[in-house]
Design an enzyme around this catalytic site. Structure first.
Site, PDB file in Angstrom:
ATOM      1  N   HIS A 191       0.826  -1.210   0.000  1.00 57.19           N
ATOM      2  CA  HIS A 191       0.000   0.000   0.000  1.00 57.19           C
ATOM      3  C   HIS A 191       0.858   1.258   0.000  1.00 57.19           C
ATOM      4  CE1 HIS A 191      -3.809  -1.930   0.092  1.00 57.19           C
ATOM      5  NE2 HIS A 191      -3.581  -2.560   1.223  1.00 57.19           N
ATOM      6  N   CYS A 498      -7.659   1.925 -19.604  1.00 58.85           N
ATOM      7  CA  CYS A 498      -7.572   2.752 -18.395  1.00 58.85           C
ATOM      8  C   CYS A 498      -7.199   1.944 -17.156  1.00 58.85           C
ATOM      9  CB  CYS A 498      -8.885   3.497 -18.160  1.00 58.85           C
ATOM     10  SG  CYS A 498     -10.335   2.434 -17.970  1.00 58.85           S
TER      11      CYS A 498
END
EC number: 2.7.3.9
Length: 565
Positions: A191, A498
């Site tokens: 993260h 995307c």
């Protein structure tokens, strides 16, 4: 001092020069004592109160992170709430309290056992141990009435150095003050690494214990591309790093070495992302996620609020294309004003266009009205709209008909509006298989590789045990991309991408070879992808794509790509 270099894993293609500020949050955690005679009932009550307080903090932190960094990054705090309420963990804490430990020590002991279990699994599961540490430390701090360390107001030019950084730590970092961060542990998919890319911070993880030898106040160069941390750099090294940090950003359209135009756009999760996207040279917006307008509130946004948000995006790019994805919310997100079903697997349930054509039809109509008005807001407004999770031609037709009927309503009301360019997300196997049937009805496809990989490989994105299966380098995923592009050929239909894959400069040549017209990504990698496009020859790229599409395994794909570097 003599210059020396430590090596780790670079996670952002950025460089920074600054001064080391060590962050050691674990130093104040209490050591568990031997079991004592405690009032178990009172300690259990303290634990429950602390859980409630921690959950309130997490919800507030999620909201702040969604606003400042992005909705996707903020979702990590949903996982923290799950850990906070996980029965195995809470039962373990309760048992430890009943055995004679005070609540804070029971929390530390129980969570640490789970942290060690995750670390022993290794890989991405090992990286998730930081989430458990984050929840553990939050609970201990609440129980101990401790003050949270503030990383948001560090001196300008700070390079944060730590054993590890949790999501709560990283979310506090201010790119205006922090020149980068470096950690002893961590990997490319941690993260901390994900937040670094979103915040456009130079970052290196996984340097190892040698990092402990770097003292507070030491001057360093952080090369987030190579993974090199240069300690006590020479003046020449600092000047070179400063020059590298001043990236040569192209603020004009880019084309391949042989003259083929490729649009390089940015993914937008909140309005706060628009400025960095413009600054990093994005040609436009390839994915404007609208969920942030609907989340963390008690009632939905009205038509005017949405209209203003879409116009702000259009004005930011002054004629550059802005591709807006209509609302994509399902049972995985808490929305108090929607009757969301409690589904065993919300990613395969009622979400995206399925809700927009069903229970959220009124919400969808309001969004469509705002979009049609925004498309007519100014001369040169370049708005495109795409529908999420389309799987059937019937869904596509119904979605398009809704836009046309709302446009007729606005015309009847005398309200200026315009039908925008219309497309769909290709993120399900059905959409890839049926792309030839969809192509005549749309102006464009946008391939969402994160979800496409998940659905093609039947490998849940959040499940670390199958993360290798859900990789976009899997041959089946690459062939689904190729099938989509091939279906658009011969139709007046461009194809964009995307997902995370679009922002990897090492894959730009392959994507050009597969026939992509547009690539959209986190703003931080826009300059590197533009540079990669400019160096690509389309004939060589097509040859690379043909070889990759013949590969039988992910390892073969990786080998072909490595040999081509």
């Amino acid at each position: 001092m003599t210059e020396r270099t430590l090596s780790g894993i670079g996670v952002t293609p950025l460089s920074g020069v600054g001064t080391v500020v060590w962050y050691r949050p674990d130093a104040d955690l209490p050591e568990p004592p031997a079991p004592v005679d405690v009032d178990a009932e009172a300690e259990l009550a303290r634990f429950e109160d602390a859980r409630a307080a921690a959950e309130d903090e997490l919800e507030a932190e999620r909201e702040r992170t969604a606003e400042r960094v992005g909705e996707e990054e903020a979702a990590v705090f949903d996982a923290h709430v799950q850990f906070l309420n996980d029965p195995q963990i809470t039962d373990g804490v309760s048992d430890a309290i009943e055995s004679g430990l005070p609540a804070e020590h029971a929390v530390q002991e129980t969570f640490t056992e789970f942290v060690e279990q995750f670390e022993n699994m290794g890989g991405r599961m090992g990286e998730r141990a930081d989430d458990l540490r984050d929840v553990r430390d939050r609970l201990v701090r609440v129980l101990s009435d401790g003050e949270r360390v503030d990383l948001s107001s560090l001196p300008e030019g700070s390079v944060v150095v730590a054993e590890r950084l949790t999501p709560s730590d990283t979310a506090q970092l201010d790119p205006e003050r922090v020149a980068g961060f470096v950690t002893v542990t961590g990997g490319r998919t941690s993260h901390a690494a994900i937040f670094a890319r979103s915040l456009a911070l130079p970052a290196i993880v996984g340097v190892g214990e040698e990092l402990q030898s770097v003292e507070d106040g030491t001057e360093v160069v952080v090369d987030g591309e190579s993974g090199d941390l240069v300690v006590d750099p020479s003046d020449e090294r600092k000047e070179a790093a400063a020059a590298a940090a001043d990236v040569d950003i192209r603020h004009e359209a880019v084309e391949t070495a042989d003259g083929v135009d490729i649009e390089v756009a940015a993914n937008i999760g909140t309005l706060a992302d628009l400025g960095p996207a413009v600054d990093r040279g994005a040609d436009g917006v390839g994915l404007f996620r609208t969920e942030f307008l609907f989340l963390d509130r008690e009632s939905p946004p009205d038509e005017d609020e949405q209209y203003e948000a879409y116009v702000e995006a259009l004005e930011s790019f002054d004629g550059g294309r802005v591709v807006v994805r209509t609302l994509d919310i399902g049972g995985d997100k808490p929305v108090p004003y929607l009757d969301l079903p409690d589904e065993e697997n919300p990613f395969l349930g009622e979400r995206g266009i399925r809700r927009s054509l069903g229970p959220d039809a009124d919400l969808f109509e309001t969004q469509v009205r705002a979009l049609l008005r925004a498309a007519a807001s100014a001369d040169g407004a370049n708005l495109s709209v795409m529908l999420p999770l389309v799987s059937t031609v019937e869904e596509l037709r119904a979605g398009r008909e809704r836009f046309e009927s709302v446009a007729a309503d606005l015309d009847a009301e005398g309200v200026a509006n315009e039908l925008p360019e219309f497309g769909i997300m290709v993120e399900t196997p059905a959409a890839a298989f049926m792309a030839d049937q969809f192509a005549p009805h749309v102006d464009f496809f946008s391939i969402g590789t994160n979800d496409l990989a998940q659905y093609v490989m039947a490998a849940e994105r959040g499940n670390e045990r199958v993360s290798e299966l859900g990789d976009y380098r899997q041959p089946a995923v690459l062939r689904a991309i190729d099938a989509t592009v091939s279906a658009a050929e011969g139709e007046d239909c461009w194809v964009g991408m995307c997902g995370e894959m679009a922002g990897d400069p090492d894959l730009t040549e392959l994507l050009v070879g597969l026939g992509l017209d547009e690539l959209s990504m986190s703003a931080v990698t826009v300059p590197q992808v533009k540079a990669a496009v400019a160096e690509t020859d389309t004939a060589d790229a097509r040859d690379l794509a043909e070889r990759v599409l013949q590969a039988d395994t992910k390892a073969e794909v990786a080998e072909i790509l490595t040999l081509d570097q």
